[in-house]
Design an enzyme around this catalytic site. Structure first.
Site, PDB file in Angstrom:
ATOM      1  N   GLY A  83      -3.262  -0.474  -7.102  1.00 11.12           N
ATOM      2  CA  GLY A  83      -3.366  -0.285  -8.757  1.00 11.12           C
ATOM      3  C   GLY A  83      -2.831  -0.061  -9.516  1.00 11.12           C
ATOM      4  N   LYS A 254      -7.672  -6.011   5.502  1.00 12.39           N
ATOM      5  CA  LYS A 254      -6.947  -3.950   5.663  1.00 12.39           C
ATOM      6  C   LYS A 254      -8.614  -4.320   5.038  1.00 12.39           C
ATOM      7  CE  LYS A 254      -5.122  -1.419   1.925  1.00 12.39           C
ATOM      8  NZ  LYS A 254      -5.874  -0.176   2.023  1.00 12.39           N
ATOM      9  N   HIS A 278      -8.925   3.443   3.317  1.00 15.27           N
ATOM     10  CA  HIS A 278      -8.642   2.575   1.361  1.00 15.27           C
ATOM     11  C   HIS A 278      -8.689   4.399   1.481  1.00 15.27           C
ATOM     12  CE1 HIS A 278      -9.761  -0.369  -1.298  1.00 15.27           C
ATOM     13  NE2 HIS A 278      -9.471   0.852  -2.053  1.00 15.27           N
ATOM     14  N   ARG A 281     -11.150   6.821  -0.628  1.00 17.42           N
ATOM     15  CA  ARG A 281     -11.681   5.747  -1.878  1.00 17.42           C
ATOM     16  C   ARG A 281     -13.137   5.222  -2.328  1.00 17.42           C
ATOM     17  NH1 ARG A 281      -7.575   7.106  -5.796  1.00 17.42           N
ATOM     18  NH2 ARG A 281      -7.554   4.825  -7.150  1.00 17.42           N
TER      19      ARG A 281
END
Length: 406
Positions: A83, A254, A278, A281
């Site tokens: 992102g 995912k 992740h 995170r």
């Protein structure tokens, strides 16, 4: 042509990104959840698995060709969804997509992308996949899926490890907001990074274009809070089943770490899984994907495409995952660091470094083709200081003895 001053590894690119980005931007990309123990463990778990050299083997001809969902790619690597890429480089999502296409690998566009789906779809001729969050506003998620179908995105990758947003302490300490909020300290940091500041002044402040199309402008204290306001903690496998009915192309889930979910994924008709924490995170203290990869392989028995991410920084890291049964590796921070250092050209160079590193591993382990990697190539010696051997035969460093190398 490369020069001696060019970065020679992903670690070099990370350092280049650290120098070129204001601190709050670098920390947003580089940081993890809470105490960042998962970040450290991702690295430790990879380092604990050693590769077995194999000579003499005829490796005079080597190939990294890889087939995923019926399409052949140049190497077993995917640029995964990241992102706010435009905070690293203007039109960052387009730059990443173009570099991936030039390297002959897929690019996964993030729902938190800073370009439109149309812009990414038009960025070069490479394969594009679409990442999806299932938001509280399901109409927004549905519109993203339908637009991806219209634009020819080849696969859908739905992220599920975000019932809540992880607590990112670096972002909170830096006051990293969206839109950016400039304090005197931040402005001082900005003056130390004139190249980044000039690029942002010309391009304009990054916006989450895909989300903004459905949500309108949003102001929150941190990026995590923005996501938290939209994420739906009720998401379950029934939602994936409904998505399977709507999306007829390859569907990938995912963010799974529990091998017990393989059976449910198969029953729904999911095509692939990304074994992922992740990138450290979300859940601090989570197992590293490489820890549980062999269990996923045992459960799947060749019936699912198994991808893996979180912490991969080198060709030898990729080789470890291939040897333990992954079909390909997704990377995120590695190419963001390169993007921050020099845009599309730097990303392409970084991908070339990974390809060359993997080629060396192939030559020295006797893997002329990607299909030649096998579990016998990986060792986790009991003599490793402080090693703990798991039931799957893996060895892990105690986290307290490790420096952070995200």
């Amino acid at each position: 042509m490369t020069h001696s001053a060019d970065p020679q590894s992903i670690a070099d690119y990370r350092e280049a990104a650290r120098r070129r980005l204001p601190r709050m931007i670098f920390d947003f990309f580089d940081g993890g959840a809470d105490g960042e123990n998962t970040l450290a463990h991702n690295r430790a778990a990879l380092d604990a698995r050693l590769l077995l050299g194999s000579a003499p083997v005829d490796v005079g001809r080597r190939s990294q060709k890889t087939t995923l969902f019926g399409r052949t790619f140049e190497m077993p690597l995917i640029i995964g969804p990241t992102g706010l890429a435009a905070a690293a480089w203007p039109k960052g999502d387009v730059a990443l997509a173009r570099a991936a296409g030039r390297a002959g690998i897929p690019f996964v566009m993030s729902t938190a992308g800073t370009c439109t789906q149309d812009e990414v779809a038009a960025a070069g001729d490479g394969a594009k996949w679409m990442q999806l969050y299932l938001f509280r506003n399901r109409d927004l998620s549905t519109r993203i899926v339908d637009r991806a179908e219209e634009l020819g995105f080849e696969a859908l990758e739905v992220t599920v490890d975000n019932a809540v947003a992880g607590k990112r302490l670096r972002d909170a300490r830096n006051g990293f907001t969206l839109p950016f909020r400039w304090t005197p300290a931040k402005l001082a940091s900005l003056m130390l990074h004139p190249g980044w500041a000039l690029r942002m002044a010309r391009a304009g402040e990054p916006r989450l274009e895909v989300m903004a199309a459905g949500l309108g402008p949003q102001r929150t204290e941190t990026i995590a809070e923005l996501m938290q306001s939209q994420l739906d903690p009720s998401v379950c496998w029934d939602d994936i089943a409904r998505l399977r009915d709507r999306w007829k192309k390859p569907l990938v889930v995912k963010g799974v770490l529990d091998p017990a979910h393989v059976a449910r994924a198969l029953s729904i008709g999911v095509d692939g899984l990304v074994i992922s924490n992740h990138g450290g995170r979300q859940l601090d203290g989570a197992v590293a994907p490489i820890d549980v990869l062999p269990e996923f392989v045992d459960e799947a028995r060749g019936r699912l495409t198994l991808l893996v991410d979180s912490g991969f920084r080198s060709g030898s890291d990729i080789a470890r995952a291939l040897a333990l049964g992954a079909h390909a590796v997704q990377i995120g921070r590695a190419t963001l660091y390169a993007l921050a250092a020099g845009g599309e050209a730097a990303v392409l160079h970084a991908l070339g470094l990974l390809k060359a590193e993997l080629d060396v591993v192939q030559a020295l382990t006797g893997a002329a083709g990607i299909g030649d990697f096998h579990p016998g190539m990986v060792r986790a010696p009991a003599s490793l200081p402080g090693a703990v051997r798991s039931t799957a035969g893996s060895a892990l460093h105690p986290s307290g003895s490790l420096a952070l190398h995200p």
